[in-house]
Design a protein around this motif. Structure first.
Motif, short mmCIF file in Angstrom:
data_model
loop_
_atom_site.label_atom_id
_atom_site.label_comp_id
_atom_site.label_asym_id
_atom_site.label_seq_id
_atom_site.Cartn_x
_atom_site.Cartn_y
_atom_site.Cartn_z
N LEU A 199 0.99 4.04 -11.74
CA LEU A 199 1.32 4.81 -10.84
C LEU A 199 0.56 4.35 -9.62
O LEU A 199 1.16 4.32 -8.02
N ILE A 200 -0.90 4.67 -9.61
CA ILE A 200 -1.90 4.34 -9.00
C ILE A 200 -1.02 2.80 -7.67
O ILE A 200 -0.86 2.89 -6.66
N GLU A 201 -0.39 1.43 -8.67
CA GLU A 201 -0.04 0.57 -8.07
C GLU A 201 0.79 0.88 -7.19
O GLU A 201 0.84 0.34 -5.63
N GLN A 202 1.66 1.56 -7.92
CA GLN A 202 3.20 1.85 -7.08
C GLN A 202 2.74 2.72 -5.19
O GLN A 202 3.38 2.31 -4.47
N LEU A 203 1.74 3.94 -5.38
CA LEU A 203 1.45 3.93 -4.86
C LEU A 203 0.33 3.10 -3.50
O LEU A 203 1.30 3.74 -2.30
N GLN A 204 -0.08 2.91 -4.23
CA GLN A 204 -0.76 1.78 -2.59
C GLN A 204 -0.32 0.59 -1.82
O GLN A 204 -0.47 0.48 -1.16
N ALA A 205 0.70 0.32 -2.94
CA ALA A 205 2.07 -0.93 -2.16
C ALA A 205 2.49 0.06 -1.14
O ALA A 205 2.67 -0.82 0.35
N TYR A 206 2.46 1.34 -1.13
CA TYR A 206 2.97 2.21 -0.12
C TYR A 206 1.91 2.85 1.33
O TYR A 206 2.62 3.16 2.26
N GLY A 207 0.77 1.54 0.63
CA GLY A 207 -0.71 1.84 1.75
C GLY A 207 -0.98 3.90 1.39
O GLY A 207 -1.73 3.92 2.53
N HIS A 208 -0.85 4.17 0.51
CA HIS A 208 -1.27 5.47 -0.14
C HIS A 208 -2.49 5.34 -0.96
O HIS A 208 -2.18 4.65 -1.84
N GLN A 209 -3.56 6.30 -0.40
CA GLN A 209 -5.31 6.90 -1.03
C GLN A 209 -4.89 7.82 -1.99
O GLN A 209 -4.33 8.64 -1.31
#
Length: 372
Positions: free
Chosen positions: A72-82
Motif C-alpha cells: 500500500l505504501i508503495e502505491q501511495l508514494q507513487a501518487y506523491g503522498h507521505q
C-alpha cells in the motif's frame, strides 16, 4: 461504470474509496469530519505478531493487514503522498525472563507464515537503553525488526488525496441513507441527492445512528482512548523503535523529538471528547514508571478518539443481509490502523466481485446486527 458512495472517511472508508477508484469505479466519499475519529487519534503501531490474543480470526486479519502495508505504501508514494510509515522495529519489555522466552517462541513460530516479522533478537538491559534512552534500567526485551509505525492522520490524508486524483468526489457533510423497497439507492447531504449502485457505511462509532432508520440496531459500542503527545527538541527520535511495556500501554517515537504515549481503554462513557484528569494520570503514571526520563519532556497535546467495538471484539465487514446495495465495515477496535487499510481493500474487491484473501464469512456482518 458503477457508482459507489462511501460514508465515513476514516482509515477504512478512505481505503475503500481508494481501492474502488483504482479499479475505475465512480466513487463519492462523504465525511462529516467528526471530532473523536479513531484514525486521527490512534498512535499507529503495526506489530500484531507479539499479541497474546488467541482469536485466530482476529490474528489472520491483523497479520494480513501488516503484510499489506509495504504494498500500500508503495502505491501511495507513487501518487506523491507521505504516510509517516517506517519499519523501526519493536522492543517488548519485561522483567520476567520466562515470559520473554514464551514471547520469543511465539514470534518465531508465527514467522514461519509471516516472514515480514524480520529478525527476532534478545536484548540485554544495556542494549534496551541504547535503543530507547529514556527507559528505566533493568528491563530485558525481545526486539522484532519488522514492526512499523505510521501516522494515522497522514495515511488517511494520503488515501483520500490519491482517491481524489483517481476521480473520487469528496463531499463534506452529514449523510442520510436513501432506501426504497428493501434497497439502499443512495444518500443525501443537505439538499443534495446522490444515487448509487451501492453504499458502503464505514462511519465507526457513528454508524449506529445512520443505520437506525433502516430498522437496524448496529451493535457497535464506543471505547474512549486518551493518548498523550510529548516532545523534546534536543532528542533525535527518528529511528527509535516502538516500545511495548509489560502493562497495556505503548511508547511510540516519531521524528523531531516526538513521543506518543497511550492509551486509556474507557468503556461506557459514550462519545465524550473531553480530556480527563483521570485519563491523563493513568497514561502518564504508567509511562513514567517505564520511562522516568520522560518527566522533563513537554506535554504538547492529548488526543481523544473512539474505538468502535463489535460483539466478541472481532471486526465485521461485507454486505448487510436483507437490504440490497448496502455494505458495512466496522468494529476494528484498537486494530484500526493495523487492519483498516487491508479491510478496505478486501471489501472493495468483494463489492467488485473479485476474489478476496480473507474468508469473509469469518467477519460476517450478521454478528453485529439486530433487525428491529
Amino acid at each position: 461504470m458503477n457508482r459507489y458512495i462511501v460514508i465515513g472517511g476514516g482509515i477504512v472508508g478512505s481505503s475503500v474509496a481508494f481501492h474502488l477508484a483504482k479499479e475505475k469505479a465512480n466513487v463519492i466519499l462523504i465525511d462529516r469530519e467528526d471530532q473523536g475519529r479513531a484514525t486521527d487519534a490512534a498512535a499507529g503501531i503495526i506489530c500484531p505478531w507479539t499479541s497474546q490474543r488467541r482469536n485466530k480470526k482476529w490474528y489472520a486479519l491483523a497479520k494480513g493487514g501488516a503484510a499489506f502495508y509495504p504494498y500500500l505504501i508503495e502505491q501511495l508514494q507513487a501518487y506523491g503522498h507521505q504516510t509517516g510509515y517506517k519499519r523501526v522495529g519493536v522492543i517488548c519489555l519485561h522483567y520476567d525472563s520466562d515470559k520473554l522466552q514464551s514471547m520469543e517462541e511465539r514470534v518465531y513460530k508465527r514467522r514461519e507464515e509471516a516472514p515480514e516479522i524480520g529478525e527476532v533478537t534478545r536484548l540485554s538491559s544495556e542494549e534496551v537503553i541504547t535503543r530507547f534512552p529514556v527507559l528505566s534500567d533493568g528491563y530485558e526485551a525481545i526486539y522484532v525488526s519488522g514492526a512499523a509505525r505510521v501516522d494515522g492522520r497522514a495515511l488517511r490524508r494520503a488515501l483520500i488525496h490519491a482517491a481524489i486524483q483517481l476521480g473520487t468526489t469528496y463531499v463534506k457533510g452529514s449523510a442520510t441513507l436513501l432506501h426504497k423497497n428493501g434497497r439502499v439507492i443512495g444518500a443525501t447531504v443537505g439538499n443534495e441527492r446522490f444515487e448509487a449502485d451501492g453504499v458502503i457505511v464505514t462511519a465507526g462509532v457513528w454508524a449506529k445512528s445512520l443505520l437506525l432508520p433502516l430498522g437496524i440496531d448496529f451493535l457497535i459500542t464506543p471505547q474512549r482512548a486518551q493518548i498523550v503527545h510529548l516532545k523534546h527538541n534536543e532528542q533525535h527520535t527518528d529511528h527509535w523503535p516502538v516500545v511495548m511495556p509489560p502493562n497495556n500501554q505503548y511508547l511510540l517515537a516519531f521524528p523531531k523529538g516526538k513521543i506518543v504515549v497511550g492509551a486509556t481503554h474507557e468503556d461506557n462513557v459514550g462519545i465524550d471528547c473531553r480530556v480527563t484528569a483521570g485519563g491523563l494520570y493513568e497514561v502518564l503514571h504508567k509511562a513514567l514508571t517505564v520511562a522516568p526520563y520522560l518527566s522533563d519532556w513537554t506535554h504538547t497535546e492529548t488526543r481523544v478518539g473512539f474505538r468502535p467495538h463489535a460483539p466478541n471484539f472481532l471486526p465485521i465487514f461485507g454486505a448487510v443481509p436483507h437490504i440490497e446495495g448496502l455494505y458495512v465495515a466496522n468494529g476494528l477496535g484498537a486494530s484500526g490502523l493495523t487492519a483498516g487499510p487491508y479491510v478496505g481493500a478486501e471489501l472493495a474487491r468483494m463489492i467488485l466481485g473479485q476474489s478476496t484473501t480473507l474468508q469473509q464469512s469469518d467477519y460476517d456482518v450478521i454478528q453485529a446486527i439486530q433487525f428491529l
